[in-house]
Design a protein around this motif. Structure first.
Motif, PDB file in Angstrom:
ATOM      1  N   GLU A 149      73.613  87.520  87.516  1.00 30.79           N
ATOM      2  CA  GLU A 149      72.330  88.003  86.881  1.00 30.79           C
ATOM      3  C   GLU A 149      72.099  87.277  85.479  1.00 30.79           C
ATOM      4  OE1 GLU A 149      73.376  92.139  86.550  1.00 30.79           O
ATOM      5  OE2 GLU A 149      72.890  92.478  88.654  1.00 30.79           O
ATOM      6  N   ASP A 150      73.257  86.990  84.834  1.00 31.25           N
ATOM      7  CA  ASP A 150      73.108  86.194  83.678  1.00 31.25           C
ATOM      8  C   ASP A 150      72.471  84.913  83.882  1.00 31.25           C
ATOM      9  OD1 ASP A 150      74.034  88.372  82.150  1.00 31.25           O
ATOM     10  OD2 ASP A 150      76.119  87.489  81.716  1.00 31.25           O
ATOM     11  N   TRP A 151      73.049  84.397  84.707  1.00 31.07           N
ATOM     12  CA  TRP A 151      72.667  82.777  85.184  1.00 31.07           C
ATOM     13  C   TRP A 151      71.178  82.881  85.614  1.00 31.07           C
ATOM     14  CZ3 TRP A 151      74.305  78.211  83.773  1.00 31.07           C
ATOM     15  CH2 TRP A 151      74.059  77.015  84.512  1.00 31.07           C
ATOM     16  N   THR A 152      70.722  83.872  86.254  1.00 30.86           N
ATOM     17  CA  THR A 152      69.300  84.107  86.655  1.00 30.86           C
ATOM     18  C   THR A 152      68.498  84.116  85.567  1.00 30.86           C
ATOM     19  OG1 THR A 152      70.181  84.756  88.960  1.00 30.86           O
ATOM     20  CG2 THR A 152      67.771  85.304  88.334  1.00 30.86           C
ATOM     21  N   ALA A 153      68.974  85.251  84.696  1.00 35.19           N
ATOM     22  CA  ALA A 153      67.964  85.364  83.384  1.00 35.19           C
ATOM     23  C   ALA A 153      68.039  83.830  82.657  1.00 35.19           C
ATOM     24  CB  ALA A 153      68.770  86.369  82.594  1.00 35.19           C
ATOM     25  N   LEU A 154      68.978  83.405  82.441  1.00 36.09           N
ATOM     26  CA  LEU A 154      69.066  82.070  81.640  1.00 36.09           C
ATOM     27  C   LEU A 154      68.014  81.231  82.290  1.00 36.09           C
ATOM     28  CD1 LEU A 154      70.196  80.389  79.368  1.00 36.09           C
ATOM     29  CD2 LEU A 154      71.979  79.655  81.196  1.00 36.09           C
ATOM     30  N   ALA A 155      68.056  81.217  83.562  1.00 35.64           N
ATOM     31  CA  ALA A 155      67.153  80.303  84.556  1.00 35.64           C
ATOM     32  C   ALA A 155      65.617  80.490  83.974  1.00 35.64           C
ATOM     33  CB  ALA A 155      67.356  80.140  85.759  1.00 35.64           C
ATOM     34  N   HIS A 156      65.197  81.650  83.827  1.00 26.27           N
ATOM     35  CA  HIS A 156      63.948  82.101  83.580  1.00 26.27           C
ATOM     36  C   HIS A 156      63.610  82.315  82.092  1.00 26.27           C
ATOM     37  CE1 HIS A 156      64.319  83.364  87.845  1.00 26.27           C
ATOM     38  NE2 HIS A 156      63.234  82.839  88.072  1.00 26.27           N
ATOM     39  N   ALA A 157      64.711  82.160  81.333  1.00 25.11           N
ATOM     40  CA  ALA A 157      64.324  82.179  79.735  1.00 25.11           C
ATOM     41  C   ALA A 157      63.671  80.685  79.272  1.00 25.11           C
ATOM     42  CB  ALA A 157      65.863  82.333  78.978  1.00 25.11           C
ATOM     43  N   SER A 158      62.903  81.205  78.395  1.00 27.15           N
ATOM     44  CA  SER A 158      62.272  79.795  77.455  1.00 27.15           C
ATOM     45  C   SER A 158      63.241  79.718  76.151  1.00 27.15           C
ATOM     46  CB  SER A 158      60.697  80.298  77.284  1.00 27.15           C
ATOM     47  OG  SER A 158      60.688  81.658  76.614  1.00 27.15           O
ATOM     48  N   LEU A 159      64.103  80.522  75.876  1.00 25.67           N
ATOM     49  CA  LEU A 159      64.964  80.265  74.761  1.00 25.67           C
ATOM     50  C   LEU A 159      66.179  80.827  75.026  1.00 25.67           C
ATOM     51  CD1 LEU A 159      65.099  79.616  71.728  1.00 25.67           C
ATOM     52  CD2 LEU A 159      64.355  82.195  71.243  1.00 25.67           C
ATOM     53  N   ALA A 160      67.251  80.398  74.614  1.00 31.66           N
ATOM     54  CA  ALA A 160      68.648  80.813  74.667  1.00 31.66           C
ATOM     55  C   ALA A 160      69.119  80.634  73.115  1.00 31.66           C
ATOM     56  CB  ALA A 160      69.384  79.940  75.578  1.00 31.66           C
ATOM     57  N   VAL A 161      69.465  81.840  72.815  1.00 31.79           N
ATOM     58  CA  VAL A 161      70.368  82.099  71.588  1.00 31.79           C
ATOM     59  C   VAL A 161      71.848  82.340  71.705  1.00 31.79           C
ATOM     60  CG1 VAL A 161      70.329  83.228  69.270  1.00 31.79           C
ATOM     61  CG2 VAL A 161      68.247  83.011  70.664  1.00 31.79           C
ATOM     62  N   VAL A 162      72.666  81.390  71.153  1.00 35.03           N
ATOM     63  CA  VAL A 162      74.097  81.591  71.634  1.00 35.03           C
ATOM     64  C   VAL A 162      74.969  81.817  70.381  1.00 35.03           C
ATOM     65  CG1 VAL A 162      76.035  80.124  72.569  1.00 35.03           C
ATOM     66  CG2 VAL A 162      73.853  80.055  73.634  1.00 35.03           C
ATOM     67  N   ASP A 163      75.475  82.808  70.102  1.00 32.78           N
ATOM     68  CA  ASP A 163      76.651  83.047  68.968  1.00 32.78           C
ATOM     69  C   ASP A 163      77.876  82.165  69.325  1.00 32.78           C
ATOM     70  OD1 ASP A 163      78.264  83.875  66.800  1.00 32.78           O
ATOM     71  OD2 ASP A 163      77.765  86.131  67.631  1.00 32.78           O
ATOM     72  N   ILE A 164      78.155  81.291  68.499  1.00 32.71           N
ATOM     73  CA  ILE A 164      79.270  80.308  68.744  1.00 32.71           C
ATOM     74  C   ILE A 164      80.491  80.760  67.435  1.00 32.71           C
ATOM     75  CG2 ILE A 164      78.084  78.831  69.857  1.00 32.71           C
ATOM     76  CD1 ILE A 164      78.325  76.971  67.418  1.00 32.71           C
ATOM     77  N   ARG A 165      80.249  81.813  66.892  1.00 31.70           N
ATOM     78  CA  ARG A 165      81.489  82.264  65.889  1.00 31.70           C
ATOM     79  C   ARG A 165      82.578  82.283  66.492  1.00 31.70           C
ATOM     80  NH1 ARG A 165      79.075  87.214  62.974  1.00 31.70           N
ATOM     81  NH2 ARG A 165      78.337  87.649  65.310  1.00 31.70           N
ATOM     82  N   GLY A 166      83.706  82.044  65.767  1.00 28.29           N
ATOM     83  CA  GLY A 166      84.863  82.661  66.203  1.00 28.29           C
ATOM     84  C   GLY A 166      85.969  81.249  66.029  1.00 28.29           C
TER      85      GLY A 166
END
Length: 265
Positions: free
Chosen positions: A236-253
């Motif tokens: 479901e996450d990958w499908t949503a990513l495929a249809h998204a026009s923007l991805a926001v990723v938190d790379i903290r850590g």
């Protein structure tokens, strides 16, 4: 001629040696020009450039843009973020991905679950087309002291992995579809990948800001929904990513989590 990209961790001699061993085995089967091995084929050790990191990125990206399949070497609970980014790039283009591991560890959402996955992030399991796993040592015996015999058992497993990789590429499936362009809707979709090291407040704040600008949002749920099958939520996450026009990723850590690196690509 097909081109195979061997993605592997670069920062220690044993990781580079394993990548070189598999690449050498593939070159003997398909020819040296059919295999691209980062660090080796970009001559990273001797490359002299005022912006070396950028130049290496350009050299690797040039090959990634025209490969026919990827062989990704993945071991342990802390997966290399660079390899995961390369996997994300290939998966987005529909390039077949074959993962290689000799890791005997397995992963699941809880300690007592019957579900056992080869990677700590189920998103990798979703995008990789095939996993070649040889977690067992080779047969005991041979000559030499116990350390030499133990070394031979480990080398036997590595030889078997390399052989199985070459066999799999001989009859490799046709490439799948590339990730489609973002859907054109009245309300654009933003995909949010929170950090595994915490960040519920980050997710809420970013969601509020995006919604204020007209976005619908999808929060990655493969780690946050404990009641769900992580393989299904990864899909479901990958499908949503495929249809998204923007991805926001938190790379903290202390390191970029593998799924975040994959999405980031």
């Amino acid at each position: 001629m097909a081109l195979y990209y061997v993605a592997h961790r670069l920062f220690a001699a044993h990781d580079r040696a394993l990548g070189a061993y598999i690449a050498h085995h593939l070159a003997r089967r398909f020819g040296p020009d059919a295999v691209f091995l980062p660090f080796c084929d970009t001559d990273e050790e001797n490359l002299d450039h005022p912006c070396k990191g950028r130049r290496l990125f350009e050299l690797d990206s040039e090959r990634l843009a025209r490969i026919d399949a990827m062989v990704a070497i993945l071991h342990g609970p802390s997966l290399d973020d660079g390899v995961c980014m390369e996997i994300g790039y290939a998966a987005g283009r529909g390039v077949p991905i074959l993962s290689v591991t000799t890791d005997f560890q397995v992963y699941g959402p809880t300690a007592d679950t019957a579900l056992r996955l080869p990677f700590p992030d189920p998103l990798l399991q979703h995008v990789v087309d095939r996993v070649i796993s040889v977690p067992q040592l080779g047969p005991p015996g041979g000559e030499g002291d116990r350390f030499e015999r133990f070394l031979a058992q480990n080398l036997h497993a590595i030889t078997r992995v390399a052989t199985e990789v070459a066999d799999a590429l001989t009859d490799w499936p046709t490439p799948g579809p590339a990730m489609p362009p973002p859907s054109v809707n009245d309300q654009p979709l933003a995909y949010l990948e929170p950090s595994l090291y915490g960040g519920a407040s980050w997710t809420a704040q970013v969601s509020d800001a995006l919604r204020a600008h007209g976005f619908a949002t999808h929060h990655a749920e493969r780690f946050t929904n404990a009641a769900a099958d992580p393989t299904l939520t990864a899909s479901e996450d990958w499908t949503a990513l495929a249809h998204a026009s923007l991805a926001v990723v938190d790379i903290r850590g202390p390191e970029t989590p593998p799924g975040a690196a994959l999405v980031w690509a």
